[in-house]
Scaffold this motif. Structure first.
Motif, PDB file in Angstrom:
ATOM      1  N   THR A  70      43.741  40.385  43.556  1.00  0.00           N
ATOM      2  CA  THR A  70      42.311  40.629  43.410  1.00  0.00           C
ATOM      3  C   THR A  70      42.138  42.093  43.024  1.00  0.00           C
ATOM      4  OG1 THR A  70      41.738  38.980  45.082  1.00  0.00           O
ATOM      5  CG2 THR A  70      40.055  40.610  44.534  1.00  0.00           C
ATOM      6  N   ASP A 118      34.783  37.359  46.328  1.00  0.00           N
ATOM      7  CA  ASP A 118      35.853  38.308  46.011  1.00  0.00           C
ATOM      8  C   ASP A 118      35.491  39.229  44.852  1.00  0.00           C
ATOM      9  OD1 ASP A 118      35.935  36.050  44.372  1.00  0.00           O
ATOM     10  OD2 ASP A 118      38.091  36.189  44.029  1.00  0.00           O
ATOM     11  N   HIS A 261      42.184  38.776  38.557  1.00  0.00           N
ATOM     12  CA  HIS A 261      43.269  38.122  39.290  1.00  0.00           C
ATOM     13  C   HIS A 261      44.619  38.261  38.576  1.00  0.00           C
ATOM     14  CE1 HIS A 261      40.403  36.694  42.162  1.00  0.00           C
ATOM     15  NE2 HIS A 261      39.671  36.145  41.201  1.00  0.00           N
TER      16      HIS A 261
END
Length: 285
Positions: A70, A118, A261
């Motif tokens: 992340t 996220d 990602h």
């Protein structure tokens, strides 16, 4: 709204790393600095993958896992302004900013690709108050519309963010091509909205750097097999269409990818694998 900026193929000027393994720095052709801020690295398993055959899994995940990450991105503009692309969960963001002598009240603008936790997790502090005292927050209009509707599941956090930041939230239209979004602090920044992962998933372009948000989650699988989708996608069909279109755009225009990602350093380039997929090469550290 400003007119669309011309897309030009650009060459890499410079890339370097900080001593810390969770921060990476890249200079664009117009001397904006993009700083990758890792919010965590780890591994994922096949449970989020859709339509990945045993053969594909054996080829791309021989040990049953793929690298995952992340990331958030800080842009230090060539005029000294500070712009964040997403915030990550917030687990490491403020520590990483501190390492480069940046405090939350120094951030001028935060551009959000989409409203998943996220990507917006650091916007509110533990008391539910804005963690950034002066930043203007940008969402795409369709993303804002969807997450403003209490009838849609999973919108509670985003609605709390919208309420907390109030008139510091700005939206931009659902562009179907890259257009400047009118941020005075960063005139060069363009946005495109490609629904699929979320209803208003946005991607940003700064010089040669393409911030693609969640266009891909499992790079080891979805680059050689870009039609593999994930359970997190709001609309799998649209997400695949967006990925195929944008991967070809990256290849045709020699863009440098910055992905939420993509495992550290979170940036790199694409080439064709000679079949129907792509090879991702990370930036040198």
């Amino acid at each position: 709204m400003k007119k669309p900026l011309t897309l030009l193929t650009a060459s890499l000027l410079a890339a370097s790393t900080f001593a810390q393994t969770n921060i990476f720095s890249y200079k664009t052709r117009n001397y904006h600095e993009v700083i990758v801020l890792s919010d965590g690295q780890g591994t994922g398993d096949k449970s989020i993958l859709i339509d990945a055959t045993p053969k594909i899994l054996a080829e791309t995940m021989p040990d049953g896992t793929y690298p995952r990450a992340t990331n958030a991105f800080l842009i230090r503009t060539n005029m000294g302004k500070l712009v964040l692309i997403d915030t990550g969960m917030g687990e490491e963001l403020f520590k990483n900013l501190n390492k480069i002598d940046v405090t939350p009240d120094m951030i001028d603008v935060i551009c959000i690709t989409h409203a998943h936790r996220d990507h917006v997790g650091a916007l509110l502090n533990a008391e539910g108050k804005p963690a950034f005292s002066k930043a203007k927050i940008y969402f795409s209009q369709p993303e804002y519309n969807f997450y403003s509707n209490a009838a849609n599941k999973g919108t509670e956090q985003a609605r709390a963010i919208f309420k907390a930041y109030g008139d510091r939230i700005t939206t931009f239209p659902a562009f179907n091509a890259f257009e400047a979004i009118g941020i005075p602090e960063l005139d060069d920044l363009q946005a495109m909205v490609e629904p699929g992962h979320t209803p208003g998933h946005a991607m940003f372009l700064l010089d040669e750097v393409f911030f693609w948000g969640d266009l891909a989650h499992a790079m080891a699988v979805q680059m050689p097999y870009p039609t593999i989708s994930v359970t997190y996608d709001y609309n799998n069909k649209q997400a695949i269409e967006a990925r195929l279109s944008m991967l070809q755009f990256v290849l045709n225009n020699s863009r440098v990818i910055a992905g939420a990602h993509i495992p550290f350093p979170g940036m790199g380039k694409l080439s064709s694998d000679g079949k129907y997929g792509y090879i991702f090469t990370p930036e040198a550290q």
